[in-house]
Design a protein around this motif. Structure first.
Motif, PDB file in Angstrom:
ATOM      1  N   ASP A   1     -55.056 -33.937 -15.618  1.00 35.25           N
ATOM      2  CA  ASP A   1     -55.932 -33.433 -14.558  1.00 35.25           C
ATOM      3  C   ASP A   1     -57.019 -32.498 -15.073  1.00 35.25           C
ATOM      4  O   ASP A   1     -57.708 -31.860 -14.308  1.00 35.25           O
ATOM      5  CB  ASP A   1     -55.090 -32.741 -13.478  1.00 35.25           C
ATOM      6  CG  ASP A   1     -54.230 -31.623 -14.054  1.00 35.25           C
ATOM      7  OD1 ASP A   1     -54.278 -31.405 -15.277  1.00 35.25           O
ATOM      8  OD2 ASP A   1     -53.512 -30.982 -13.272  1.00 35.25           O
ATOM      9  N   VAL A   2     -57.148 -32.380 -16.394  1.00 39.19           N
ATOM     10  CA  VAL A   2     -58.265 -31.622 -16.980  1.00 39.19           C
ATOM     11  C   VAL A   2     -58.996 -32.553 -17.945  1.00 39.19           C
ATOM     12  O   VAL A   2     -58.435 -33.536 -18.412  1.00 39.19           O
ATOM     13  CB  VAL A   2     -57.781 -30.356 -17.728  1.00 39.19           C
ATOM     14  CG1 VAL A   2     -57.403 -29.257 -16.762  1.00 39.19           C
ATOM     15  CG2 VAL A   2     -56.607 -30.676 -18.645  1.00 39.19           C
TER      16      VAL A   2
ATOM     17  N   ILE B   1     -58.788 -30.836 -24.025  1.00 42.81           N
ATOM     18  CA  ILE B   1     -58.115 -29.624 -24.495  1.00 42.81           C
ATOM     19  C   ILE B   1     -59.145 -28.503 -24.516  1.00 42.81           C
ATOM     20  O   ILE B   1     -60.231 -28.651 -25.093  1.00 42.81           O
ATOM     21  CB  ILE B   1     -57.493 -29.863 -25.878  1.00 42.81           C
ATOM     22  CG1 ILE B   1     -56.428 -30.964 -25.755  1.00 42.81           C
ATOM     23  CG2 ILE B   1     -56.891 -28.577 -26.427  1.00 42.81           C
ATOM     24  CD1 ILE B   1     -56.148 -31.682 -27.039  1.00 42.81           C
ATOM     25  N   TYR B   2     -58.807 -27.425 -23.873  1.00 44.56           N
ATOM     26  CA  TYR B   2     -59.732 -26.306 -23.726  1.00 44.56           C
ATOM     27  C   TYR B   2     -59.334 -25.152 -24.639  1.00 44.56           C
ATOM     28  O   TYR B   2     -58.235 -25.116 -25.192  1.00 44.56           O
ATOM     29  CB  TYR B   2     -59.755 -25.850 -22.253  1.00 44.56           C
ATOM     30  CG  TYR B   2     -60.577 -26.766 -21.376  1.00 44.56           C
ATOM     31  CD1 TYR B   2     -60.099 -28.022 -21.019  1.00 44.56           C
ATOM     32  CD2 TYR B   2     -61.843 -26.392 -20.941  1.00 44.56           C
ATOM     33  CE1 TYR B   2     -60.867 -28.884 -20.236  1.00 44.56           C
ATOM     34  CE2 TYR B   2     -62.612 -27.238 -20.155  1.00 44.56           C
ATOM     35  CZ  TYR B   2     -62.122 -28.484 -19.815  1.00 44.56           C
ATOM     36  OH  TYR B   2     -62.884 -29.327 -19.049  1.00 44.56           O
TER      37      TYR B   2
ATOM     38  N   ASP C   1     -55.764 -22.387 -21.238  1.00 46.55           N
ATOM     39  CA  ASP C   1     -55.392 -23.080 -20.014  1.00 46.55           C
ATOM     40  C   ASP C   1     -56.398 -22.720 -18.923  1.00 46.55           C
ATOM     41  O   ASP C   1     -56.492 -21.560 -18.522  1.00 46.55           O
ATOM     42  CB  ASP C   1     -53.979 -22.635 -19.605  1.00 46.55           C
ATOM     43  CG  ASP C   1     -53.464 -23.402 -18.394  1.00 46.55           C
ATOM     44  OD1 ASP C   1     -54.290 -24.027 -17.681  1.00 46.55           O
ATOM     45  OD2 ASP C   1     -52.250 -23.373 -18.155  1.00 46.55           O
TER      46      ASP C   1
ATOM     47  N   ARG D   1     -56.302 -23.008 -15.907  1.00 43.89           N
ATOM     48  CA  ARG D   1     -55.702 -22.391 -14.716  1.00 43.89           C
ATOM     49  C   ARG D   1     -55.558 -20.888 -14.893  1.00 43.89           C
ATOM     50  O   ARG D   1     -55.460 -20.147 -13.911  1.00 43.89           O
ATOM     51  CB  ARG D   1     -54.298 -22.950 -14.466  1.00 43.89           C
ATOM     52  CG  ARG D   1     -54.292 -24.374 -13.982  1.00 43.89           C
ATOM     53  CD  ARG D   1     -52.837 -24.818 -13.777  1.00 43.89           C
ATOM     54  NE  ARG D   1     -52.743 -26.248 -13.841  1.00 43.89           N
ATOM     55  CZ  ARG D   1     -52.934 -27.055 -12.800  1.00 43.89           C
ATOM     56  NH1 ARG D   1     -53.234 -26.551 -11.624  1.00 43.89           N
ATOM     57  NH2 ARG D   1     -52.837 -28.353 -12.953  1.00 43.89           N
TER      58      ARG D   1
ATOM     59  N   ALA E   1     -49.314 -24.284 -24.463  1.00 46.00           N
ATOM     60  CA  ALA E   1     -50.362 -25.180 -23.963  1.00 46.00           C
ATOM     61  C   ALA E   1     -49.761 -26.556 -23.705  1.00 46.00           C
ATOM     62  O   ALA E   1     -49.686 -27.390 -24.601  1.00 46.00           O
ATOM     63  CB  ALA E   1     -51.510 -25.274 -24.964  1.00 46.00           C
ATOM     64  N   LYS E   2     -49.310 -26.767 -22.466  1.00 47.27           N
ATOM     65  CA  LYS E   2     -48.535 -27.991 -22.230  1.00 47.27           C
ATOM     66  C   LYS E   2     -49.427 -29.214 -21.992  1.00 47.27           C
ATOM     67  O   LYS E   2     -48.939 -30.270 -21.591  1.00 47.27           O
ATOM     68  CB  LYS E   2     -47.578 -27.788 -21.059  1.00 47.27           C
ATOM     69  CG  LYS E   2     -48.285 -27.639 -19.730  1.00 47.27           C
ATOM     70  CD  LYS E   2     -47.317 -27.841 -18.590  1.00 47.27           C
ATOM     71  CE  LYS E   2     -48.085 -27.839 -17.287  1.00 47.27           C
ATOM     72  NZ  LYS E   2     -47.318 -28.199 -16.137  1.00 47.27           N
TER      73      LYS E   2
ATOM     74  N   VAL F   1     -60.253 -27.977 -12.374  1.00 47.80           N
ATOM     75  CA  VAL F   1     -58.925 -28.580 -12.567  1.00 47.80           C
ATOM     76  C   VAL F   1     -58.744 -29.489 -11.365  1.00 47.80           C
ATOM     77  O   VAL F   1     -58.781 -29.051 -10.220  1.00 47.80           O
ATOM     78  CB  VAL F   1     -57.815 -27.505 -12.612  1.00 47.80           C
ATOM     79  CG1 VAL F   1     -56.450 -28.159 -12.753  1.00 47.80           C
ATOM     80  CG2 VAL F   1     -58.060 -26.554 -13.769  1.00 47.80           C
TER      81      VAL F   1
HETATM   82  P1  ADP Z   1     -49.601 -34.266 -16.995  1.00 50.31           P
HETATM   83  O1  ADP Z   1     -48.813 -34.127 -15.735  1.00 50.31           O
HETATM   84  O2  ADP Z   1     -50.768 -35.182 -16.858  1.00 50.31           O
HETATM   85  O3  ADP Z   1     -48.754 -34.554 -18.200  1.00 50.31           O
HETATM   86  P2  ADP Z   1     -49.671 -31.499 -17.673  1.00 50.31           P
HETATM   87  O4  ADP Z   1     -49.521 -30.665 -16.439  1.00 50.31           O
HETATM   88  O5  ADP Z   1     -48.483 -31.714 -18.535  1.00 50.31           O
HETATM   89  O6  ADP Z   1     -50.307 -32.878 -17.224  1.00 50.31           O
HETATM   90  O7  ADP Z   1     -50.846 -30.935 -18.597  1.00 50.31           O
HETATM   91  C1  ADP Z   1     -52.095 -30.617 -18.042  1.00 50.31           C
HETATM   92  C2  ADP Z   1     -52.175 -29.121 -17.765  1.00 50.31           C
HETATM   93  O8  ADP Z   1     -52.074 -28.410 -19.002  1.00 50.31           O
HETATM   94  C3  ADP Z   1     -53.479 -28.654 -17.189  1.00 50.31           C
HETATM   95  O9  ADP Z   1     -53.492 -28.782 -15.788  1.00 50.31           O
HETATM   96  C4  ADP Z   1     -53.563 -27.197 -17.645  1.00 50.31           C
HETATM   97  O10 ADP Z   1     -53.189 -26.305 -16.626  1.00 50.31           O
HETATM   98  C5  ADP Z   1     -52.535 -27.098 -18.752  1.00 50.31           C
HETATM   99  N1  ADP Z   1     -53.069 -26.524 -19.999  1.00 50.31           N
HETATM  100  C6  ADP Z   1     -52.481 -25.545 -20.736  1.00 50.31           C
HETATM  101  N2  ADP Z   1     -53.202 -25.214 -21.789  1.00 50.31           N
HETATM  102  C7  ADP Z   1     -54.288 -26.017 -21.776  1.00 50.31           C
HETATM  103  C8  ADP Z   1     -55.422 -26.150 -22.648  1.00 50.31           C
HETATM  104  N3  ADP Z   1     -55.579 -25.402 -23.751  1.00 50.31           N
HETATM  105  N4  ADP Z   1     -56.345 -27.084 -22.325  1.00 50.31           N
HETATM  106  C9  ADP Z   1     -56.208 -27.853 -21.232  1.00 50.31           C
HETATM  107  N5  ADP Z   1     -55.164 -27.756 -20.367  1.00 50.31           N
HETATM  108  C10 ADP Z   1     -54.215 -26.852 -20.629  1.00 50.31           C
END
Ligand code: ADP
Ligand code: ASP
Ligand code: MG
Length: 426
Positions: A175-176, A179-180, A183, A185, A209-210, A420
């Motif tokens: 949903d992003v 990789i930023y 996070d 959020r 960073a999930k 997001v």
């Molecule tokens: P999915 O359900 O598609 O596997 P996730 O929820 O596991 O998605 O991973 C996406 C989320 O990871 C984003 O919504 C964001 O909040 C979080 N996130 C954490 N760190 C980062 C980062 N460095 N860059 C991008 N997203 C990040």
């Protein structure tokens, strides 16, 4: 013509509308002339809901049955996605993890992929079908049971499929837009990275960073899989995760790649701190303590030991919150043998990490971190470093503010806020 593996996370397939949107993306890729293999997660919060349900019927659900239950989430989305693709006039076939040849060890809830035998997937591709595979699940040959790969494990499914099928790229959709630098959020001013090295991504993923699951990144490194992290909700180019010697596909287009010193900032609320207070300051006590903790199954992250003035010392360490109770119970049971005075449990901590390969060759990176925290009046409780990372443990309440301050101090803020697109972030 390329072979493209695409992985769609839970927020990308949260409802019927989203599944149709994903189907369209898959079909567009097919129309462009590529073979497509899709790994799909369970819809929205399905996995969490199934877990809640399991905990309602049993305080400690049997691991084998829990994997049976949780793996059902991905079966729902794979079948629905295949149906949605059929209705657009394309041939698609869905496969469970075991049908796809995802062979794992026998560790329920955290199984590792040991082999991939994608015979049926190859057949389906040869017959011109789009292949859909249930993420997050596998099969153990000895027990003949269904396993799951750990939370976030659909990413690993996708990377393992890409390796086994020798795909050109493994696209991980969420949903992003990629990789930023943090996070989005937590830090809305985070900026999208063009690319990140595997070693940096491993540190980011290991520290909260999930956006990519750590085991998927490890697998990609071992097998030389090119990961492209991007969004289901926009057509923007995302972020490439580049292993050693891998070429950035965008460099061919003449993009100039300047390597920043700091790639990003990660935040993690998932750990608790345990302090073993009043430990006799004699050789062998740390070994005793960490043997007990290891036997409880808890995974220790950071450790600090204070200086002793009185012949006794305090040892603090962090473990995932979910492991803390077992570690405390095991330690308490052996208090007399070890001879410590008491145990303190603190689950209100947060960990902030700064990651960047440039730290190897640039000085002053840690000074910037400590100055920023000090200017923000934020107290540091623990510190640990690797060659390319500095982590600090803080009060959990301070974490988001500290992360924003530090992000600004490293000059990582962008001009506008990140969108997001979906999801609950649960
Ligand atoms: P999915 O359900 O598609 O596997 P996730 O929820 O596991 O998605 O991973 C996406 C989320 O990871 C984003 O919504 C964001 O909040 C979080 N996130 C954490 N760190 C980062 C980062 N460095 N860059 C991008 N997203 C990040
Ligand atoms: N559905 C599983 C989870 O929520 C796997 C995944 O989404 O990657 O953890
Ligand atoms: Mg995920």
């Amino acid at each position: 013509m390329a072979l493209i593996v695409q992985k769609y996370g839970g927020s990308s397939v949260a409802d019927a509308e989203s599944i149709k949107r994903v189907a369209k993306r898959v079909v567009d890729t097919r129309r462009a002339g590529h073979d497509v293999v899709v790994a799909v997660s369970a819809m929205g919060d399905t996995t969490d809901e199934l877990l809640d349900l399991a905990n309602e019927v049993a305080p400690i659900p049997a691991p084998r049955e829990l994997d049976m239950l949780l793996s059902s989430g991905e079966r729902i989305s794979m079948a629905l996605l295949a149906m949605a693709i059929h209705s657009m006039g394309f041939e698609a076939r869905s496969f469970t993890g075991s049908q796809a040849g995802m062979i794992t060890d026998s560790q329920h809830g955290a199984a590792r992929i040991v082999d991939v035998t994608p015979v049926r997937l190859r057949e389906a591709l040869d017959e011109g079908a789009i292949v859909i595979v249930a993420g997050f699940q596998g099969f153990n040959r000895d027990t003949r049971d269904i396993t799951t790969l750990g939370r976030g494990g659909s990413d690993t499914t996708a990377v393992a499929l890409a390796a086994a099928l020798d795909a050109d790229v493994c696209e991980i959709y969420s949903d992003v837009d990629g990789i930023y630098t943090a996070d989005p959020r937590v830090i809305p001013k985070a900026q999208k990275l063009d690319h990140v090295s595997t070693e940096e991504m491993l540190e980011l993923a290991a520290n909260g960073a999930k956006v990519l699951y750590i085991r998927a990144v490890e697998y990609a490194r071992r097998h030389g899989v090119l990961i492209h992290s991007r969004s289901t909700f926009s057509s923007a180019e995302g972020t490439y995760v580049l292993g050693e010697g891998m070429k950035n596909p965008r460099e061919a287009e003449g993009a100039v790649m300047e390597e920043p010193i700091v790639a990003g900032v990660a935040t993690d609320f998932s750990h608790a701190k345990i302090t073993v207070a009043g430990v006799p300051d004699v050789p062998g006590k740390a070994a005793e303590i960490f043997k007990i903790v290891a036997r409880s199954g808890a995974n220790v992250d950071m450790i600090v030991q204070n200086v002793s003035a009185t012949g006794r010392t305090d040892i603090s360490f962090t473990v995932p919150k979910a492991d803390a109770a077992a570690a405390l119970k095991s330690l308490a049971a052996e208090q007399n043998e070890v001879g410590f005075q008491n145990l303190v449990h603190d689950d209100q901590i947060g960990k902030l990490s700064v990651v960047g390969a440039g730290m190897r060759t640039h000085s002053g990176v840690s000074a910037t971190l400590f100055e920023a925290l000090s200017a923000g009046g934020i107290n540091i409780e623990m510190i640990s470093t690797s060659e390319i990372r500095i982590s600090v443990v803080l009060r959990g309440d301070d974490l988001a503010e500290a992360a924003r301050t530090v992000h600004t101090a490293y000059g990582l803020d962008g001009d506008s806020d990140v969108t997001v697109h979906a999801g609950t972030g649960r």
